[in-house]
Design an enzyme around this catalytic site. Structure first.
Site: not given
Ligand code: ACO
Length: 373
Positions: A259, A310
């Site tokens: 991320h 996700d």
């Protein structure tokens, strides 16, 4: 190594009161409320209200929002006429991008850009997008459309329109939580795209269309679909480690990990992991969850990376019976709450977004006639 400014890392692109992240501490807030607190207590409808009004609703305000969402779920006739062609010819996110764009054509507020009109348009978009996804899925499978039930929540109604069966309380609660967890996330790529578009004073449908286009990519919302493809390819938990090691040795990314902002645990992933485990137990089939756990361990051992939102969303959606290629549209049905809140925030204190650049081309030079090139 990324050059200076590459990917706008560390650049503050806008002031926002909607959400905040501390990537080092692994915390996420919506309007000052910790995501863990919201995950335990809030419904998705309360979350939509919070993102748009910057306060939690009282019972009357929540009731009004639910009524409005319930009333606005049917796509207009113009969009309904487009859907069969889109279902036959377009991939799900392309359908959603086109159908949302087309929804502006018959919007009851037309081109009006007042604050009140933009709020109504925002809630209309939140209401209609799940119907577009469910209708698309049923049309492409030659199934009868299940019209929205205004008495159901956004979460329960979506599962109902998709499957034709009213979900049990557990599935409705878990999906509601998924929607809450995905609803906003500061200056992510799709929200930034929406704000860039809105900052030109383009309309809210255009800004939402831009956001959907940005979410579609595999480095952003499209990752959840890729995660499920990986889980399906791995098939059995003991095969996960070797599969991931091979992938990393080939310098391929493992989708659902890493991320830009979180360098440790993504707090949303913690909840999604828990839901995946709960659904595995309920289904009496732990395959998706166990493969996911093996992948998580391997990626952490090999690269020190943690799962993002996700990763476990994929197995959760899989257990809920959602077809893999509509995972990203499902994400969009939640994130539209944040996109539209950001668009309204941008309009309220607007300045054109126009960043600078670092030129790396040739020095100034003279025109060369075509016969001398
Ligand atoms: N698998 C393997 N290695 C990774 C991964 C991954 N998923 N993510 C990052 N890395 C490595 C990179 O190769 C890079 O290594 P290097 O310095 O040796 O070259 C390093 O970690 C930094 O990664 P970047 O890609 O430069 O990080 P950036 O902040 O630009 O990208 C992103 C963040 C796009 C999320 C990235 O981690 C990624 O591609 N992840 C996989 C796709 C994904 O899951 N996207 C969803 C994100 S959440 C969301 O959008 C809703």
């Amino acid at each position: 190594m990324a050059g200076p400014g590459k990917g706008l890392e560390g650049v503050v692109a806008a002031e926002t009161a909607i959400s905040d992240i501390d990537g080092k501490e692994g915390v996420l807030f919506y309007v000052g409320y910790d995501i863990h607190d919201l995950a335990e207590h809030a419904t998705f409808e309360e979350t939509i209200y919070l993102l748009h009004h910057l306060e939690l609703p009282n019972e009357q305000q929540l009731g009004e929002l639910k009524d409005q969402l319930g009333r606005e779920r049917e796509p207009n006739q113009f969009v309904m006429d487009l859907l069969p062609g889109l279902s036959a010819n377009e991939r799900p996110m392309s359908m959603l991008r086109t159908a949302v764009s087309a929804s502006s054509a018959k919007d009851p507020d037309g081109d009006e850009m007042s604050e009140a009109a933009n709020y109504r348009k925002a809630i209309r978009l939140c209401a209609v997008m799940p119907t577009l996804v469910a209708y698309y899925d049923r049309l492409r499978n030659d199934e009868k459309l299940v019209t929205p039930d205004p008495n159901l929540t956004q979460a329960a109604n979506f599962l109902y329109m998709l499957t034709g069966d009213k979900p049990d309380d557990d599935h409705a609660r878990i999906f509601d939580l998924c929607l809450t967890l995905h609803a906003d996330h500061t200056m992510n790529a799709s929200t930034f795209a929406a704000r860039v578009c809105a900052a030109t004073l383009s309309d809210i449908h255009s800004a939402t269309t831009a956001a959907i286009a940005a979410l579609k990519g595999p480095l952003h919302g499209g990752a959840n679909e890729q995660v499920m493809k990986m889980i399906t390819e791995i098939k059995e938990p003991p095969k996960a480690r070797a599969y991931i090691q091979k992938r990393l040795a080939n310098k391929e990314k493992v989708m659902g990990f890493g991320h830009r902002v979180y360098k440790g645990v993504d707090p949303r992933a913690t909840w999604l992991r828990r839901m995946s485990s709960e659904l595995a137990e309920k289904a009496g089939d732990g395959t998706f969850f166990e493969i996911s756990q093996e992948i998580e361990k391997t990626v952490h051992d090999e690269k020190g990376l943690y799962p993002n939102v996700d990763f476990y969303a994929a197995s959760v959606y899989g257990y809920l019976g959602i077809t893999t290629d509509i995972f990203t549209p499902v994400f969009a049905c939640s994130r539209v709450a944040g996109w539209t809140a950001h668009v309204r925030e941008q309009y309220a204190d607007n300045r054109l977004i126009r960043p600078d650049h670092a030129y790396v081309g040739p020095d100034p030079r003279k025109w060369t006639p075509i016969n001398e090139r």
